[in-house]
Design a protein around this motif. Structure first.
Motif, short mmCIF file in Angstrom:
data_model
loop_
_atom_site.label_atom_id
_atom_site.label_comp_id
_atom_site.label_asym_id
_atom_site.label_seq_id
_atom_site.Cartn_x
_atom_site.Cartn_y
_atom_site.Cartn_z
N GLY A 45 -3.51 1.15 3.70
CA GLY A 45 -3.79 0.16 2.54
C GLY A 45 -4.32 -1.02 2.65
N GLN A 74 1.85 0.05 0.45
CA GLN A 74 1.57 1.43 0.57
C GLN A 74 1.92 2.11 2.09
OE1 GLN A 74 -2.34 0.81 -1.21
NE2 GLN A 74 -2.04 2.89 -1.75
N SER A 97 1.23 -3.87 3.85
CA SER A 97 1.01 -3.56 2.40
C SER A 97 2.09 -2.87 1.66
CB SER A 97 -0.43 -2.78 2.33
OG SER A 97 -0.24 -1.16 2.64
#
Length: 213
Positions: free
Chosen positions: A40, A49, A47
């Protein structure tokens, strides 16, 4: 938890799966063939993600998934995790003020080498904060915002000390947690080679002694 691949795999209706069945979903990676850490953003930056060597997961009664993202010194919450698309972003982070920080600490809102997570029937989240030799409790974790303070601590008398020990009110490198249907917390301690049991853990005062070993 697929630690080396920096991801969590989901198998829907797992009891009906045949041997070697494919996973139905993945978090921490955009697809089933990637294994990059901190997907990400990339590089050294966490991040919302990505994951970096996750070690433990817990699921609450609402279907929210808590992932202990160890190398990033944090816990991520994925709301209604079973409905998430592959590579979806987390909805909240514990242990960090935001999704891109990665520092460690000994405060009411930070971790140092966290190792395990568990959620009790009331939705309280417990985090084994290994190198701080403590377990932090976050009440009603599904409602917490990023960087929320813990509501309780076991293994230490307060949120700024991190001394290990063998007394009933001390821990030494807690690495794994479990909570039963009655809210009793089981803490596996690597350093003390034992399991400490805290009965009705959510009601314990900070620094309370374990009831059973």
């Amino acid at each position: 938890v697929d630690q080396a691949a920096n991801r969590v795999l989901r198998f829907d209706n797992a009891t009906t799966k045949a041997n070697g069945a494919n996973a139905d979903g993945v978090l921490g990676q955009p697809d089933f063939t990637s294994s990059v850490w901190n997907y990400g953003v990339g590089g050294n930056t966490p991040s919302s993600q990505g994951l970096y060597a996750p070690t433990s997961v817990a699921l609450d009664g609402l279907g929210n998934l808590y992932v202990l993202d160890q190398t990033n010194q944090r816990v991520l919450r994925f709301n209604s995790a079973a409905s998430k698309a592959n590579g979806a972003a987390a909805d909240a982070v514990f242990g960090r003020p935001d999704f891109t920080s990665s520092n460690f600490g000994t405060t009411q809102s930070t971790f140092f080498s966290p190792a395990g997570v568990a959620v009790d029937p009331s939705g309280n989240l417990y985090v084994a904060d290994g190198s701080n030799h403590r377990v932090l409790r976050f009440n009603n974790a599904a409602t917490k915002s990023n960087g929320a303070n813990a509501d309780g601590v076991l293994g230490q008398a307060d949120y700024v000390t991190s001394t290990k020990g063998t007394a009933a009110n001390k821990l030494d490198n807690p690495t794994s947690l479990a909570v039963d249907k009655n809210g009793n917390l089981y803490v596996g301690q690597r350093g003390n080679c034992r399991i400490s049991i805290f009965l009705n853990a959510a009601a314990k005062a900070n620094g309370a002694s374990a009831d059973i070993v």
